[in-house]
Design an enzyme around this catalytic site. Sequence first.
Site, PDB file in Angstrom:
ATOM      1  N   HIS A 221       0.965  -1.305   0.116  1.00 59.66           N
ATOM      2  CA  HIS A 221       0.152  -0.006   0.281  1.00 59.66           C
ATOM      3  C   HIS A 221       0.337   1.615  -0.159  1.00 59.66           C
ATOM      4  O   HIS A 221       1.930   1.421   1.058  1.00 59.66           O
ATOM      5  CB  HIS A 221      -0.441   0.025   0.903  1.00 59.66           C
ATOM      6  CG  HIS A 221      -2.350  -1.090   0.464  1.00 59.66           C
ATOM      7  ND1 HIS A 221      -2.419  -1.888   1.283  1.00 59.66           N
ATOM      8  CD2 HIS A 221      -3.114  -1.082   1.376  1.00 59.66           C
ATOM      9  CE1 HIS A 221      -3.005  -2.547   1.096  1.00 59.66           C
ATOM     10  NE2 HIS A 221      -4.045  -1.848   1.055  1.00 59.66           N
TER      11      HIS A 221
ATOM     12  N   ALA B  25     -10.345   5.172   3.652  1.00 59.98           N
ATOM     13  CA  ALA B  25     -10.036   6.772   2.754  1.00 59.98           C
ATOM     14  C   ALA B  25     -11.034   6.741   3.069  1.00 59.98           C
ATOM     15  O   ALA B  25     -11.894   7.741   3.601  1.00 59.98           O
ATOM     16  CB  ALA B  25      -9.035   6.897   2.210  1.00 59.98           C
TER      17      ALA B  25
END
Lengths: 174, 174
Positions: free
Chosen positions: A67, A123
């Site tokens: 990530h 997110a």
Amino acid sequence: MDINVVNALTYEDFVKLFGNVVEKCPLIPAAIWSHLPFKDLADVEAHIREFIHSLPDSGKEGVLRCHPDLAGLDLQSGTLTRESQEEQSQAGMTTLDSAESLQMYTLNTEYKERFGFPFVICARLNSKADIVRQLSERLKNDRAAERERAVEEVTKICSLRLRNIFLSDIQTKL
Amino acid sequence: MDINVVNALTYEDFVKLFGNVVEKCPLIPAAIWSHLPFKDLADVEAHIREFIHSLPDSGKEGVLRCHPDLAGLDLQSGTLTRESQEEQSQAGMTTLDSAESLQMYTLNTEYKERFGFPFVICARLNSKADIVRQLSERLKNDRAAERERAVEEVTKICSLRLRNIFLSDIQTKL
């Protein structure tokens, strides 16, 4: 998209379609194709979650290390994957002022030094303020607890990415 | 490159450097970073091999499904990874005549239909004739035996890719 359409895909088209539901880990959707046919979207999700949880600790950390940082170098240099770009943008990571950027950089660096993997959070489910608050709080965890916490976020991200694909027209994706 | 240089890398630089030693599976080098420090190149190799062997059968098949066909669509459309392009080119896969192309296509298709993953072979260690012969022979295996056989080839490819990186100047790679 109907689950029967998914179940009829070759592994090549399956990986093309679902290859990035876990960031930069096409190995994972490629692996779960072995479990075809799936009952429904939830079944696909369950197989992915089970696969990640079956990995040794190093493997879970490996998934996390694939990530990008939030509001990090990849965002600045335009090298995020399409999915990450959309997610970070939606959470306001593309419009930080210089004080916020510095704060994210400082917290991300501290986090990576402490844990040896990047801070991962879904997110789409969090505002800019939530992200900063959780980043500060999760820094207090020990490594094992934080690894599990971060993997939970990976499965949330995956779940939303899967939903996005299932809601779209397959023809536009292949 | 000295192993001490490797051991001093952040996970980000480690993944940048070794991200494709197993085709399109950055998860694997990202995972073994957890085992730093390494004794030597052989130790890095051993950790990667151990990680792949620790995967469930679906995971091993997932690793295989991240590989392109030999002399397949990715080669024709220029979408191979740099490493695969070099390897396939070296094994003569870029200069097949039309009869050879058809033969590879037919055998690859039969193989994928039979096993549900692509034929993987360490192209650097085999000539064009060897590749065709082994593809025909391995088609006779059962799925479990062929999965193990193909994973063996993945570790050979990985070993040569690792050696290539270790022999090069790290500064040109980061």
